[in-house]
Design an enzyme around this catalytic site. Structure first.
Site, PDB file in Angstrom:
ATOM      1  CB  SER A 116      -5.791   1.951  -7.103  1.00 46.50           C
ATOM      2  OG  SER A 116      -6.163   0.723  -7.479  1.00 46.50           O
ATOM      3  CG  HIS A 168      -6.812  -0.789  -3.416  1.00 49.48           C
ATOM      4  ND1 HIS A 168      -8.362  -1.039  -3.251  1.00 49.48           N
ATOM      5  CD2 HIS A 168      -6.246  -0.581  -4.279  1.00 49.48           C
ATOM      6  CE1 HIS A 168      -8.512  -0.620  -4.565  1.00 49.48           C
ATOM      7  NE2 HIS A 168      -7.382  -0.486  -5.347  1.00 49.48           N
TER       8      HIS A 168
END
Length: 272
Positions: A44, A248
């Site tokens: 990711s 993230h």
């Protein structure tokens, strides 16, 4: 002077200038040479989860992720973007390597965090006390030291076999928290320090295995410094919705944190 001759001469000069200018314009508009065929592998952090502007599908590949940004800036001969949210080393081996060939010129990859239990570790630390968090980090750290090196070797061996002439850049992960941030809400300093230490361990193992295969390693802590959580201008999301975007990089983290590191490391990497 005869007027017909004057008009003819002027027309000839004008035609000559027009041809010259047209030739100059063609030279200036010639397309630049294509860059190397580029394949972007990984999890990711490479697909761009957290950056938005997703292309659709479960992998959440973002047009704002560093592989897409590099491809837009360098016009590679071809660009294959197979990085996928949630990927582990086995997923790279089983699902992402098809675009690699002997003509591939550049490969980037970030992998290993999910093998070590990144999501479960962060969930445990957010919702439990310090001791429970530290125990989960200890478990992840033991995996990173003991089992992750062989899993990384398997991925790097496969890349080397399928793209033997490519420059390969292995990207690490950033530290999540600004050290000793006294005014940081949320997780305790004990948890934040332990999480950063585990991230450093993960990066050191990844860097070591990359070096062992002759690959370039991209240390993103150099660019994320000053942009960690609790820094005042973070390039990482804290707890976010959708939940999978938590911890993230933002679009700024992709363009300001990851892209410069890939660009620099790709220049340093040598074709094999």
């Amino acid at each position: 002077m005869n007027s017909h001759r004057t008009t003819g001469a002027a027309s000839a000069v004008a035609l000559t200038l027009l041809i010259a200018l047209a030739g100059t314009g063609t030279a200036h508009s010639a397309p630049r040479p294509a860059g190397p065929a580029y394949v972007a592998l990984g999890d990711s952090y490479s697909s761009g989860v957290g950056a938005g502007s997703y292309q659709g599908g479960d992998c959440k590949r973002s047009s704002k992720a560093y592989p897409a940004l590099w491809a837009a800036a360098h016009a590679p001969a071809s660009f294959a973007f197979t990085a996928c949210s949630g990927a582990r080393t086995g997923d790279v081996l089983g699902k992402q390597l098809a675009p690699l060939t002997a003509s591939t010129g550049l490969v980037s990859v970030s992998i290993g965090g999910n093998d070590a239990g990144f999501s479960d570790t962060m969930t445990t630390c957010v919702f439990n006390d310090d001791r429970t968090c530290l125990d989960r980090i200890d478990k992840a750290s033991a995996f990173i030291r003991g089992q992750l090196p062989a899993k990384l070797d398997a991925v790097y061996d496969a890349i080397d076999s399928k793209a033997p002439h490519a420059r390969v850049v292995v990207l690490g992960y950033p530290r999540f928290y600004k050290p000793a941030a006294n005014d940081c809400a949320g997780l305790s300093e004990t948890k934040r320090t332990a999480i950063n230490k585990a991230a450093d361990l993960l990066d050191s193992v990844i860097a070591g295995r990359a070096k062992g295969h002759g690959f370039a390693y991209g240390d993103v802590n150099t660019t994320f410094k000053g942009h960690e959580l609790c820094s005042g201008s973070p390039w990482l999301r804290s707890v976010a919705f959708p939940v999978d975007e938590s911890y993230h990089p933002t679009a700024g983290g992709q363009s300001g944190g990851y892209l410069p590191v890939l660009t620099s490391a790709a220049r340093r990497a040598t074709a094999r």
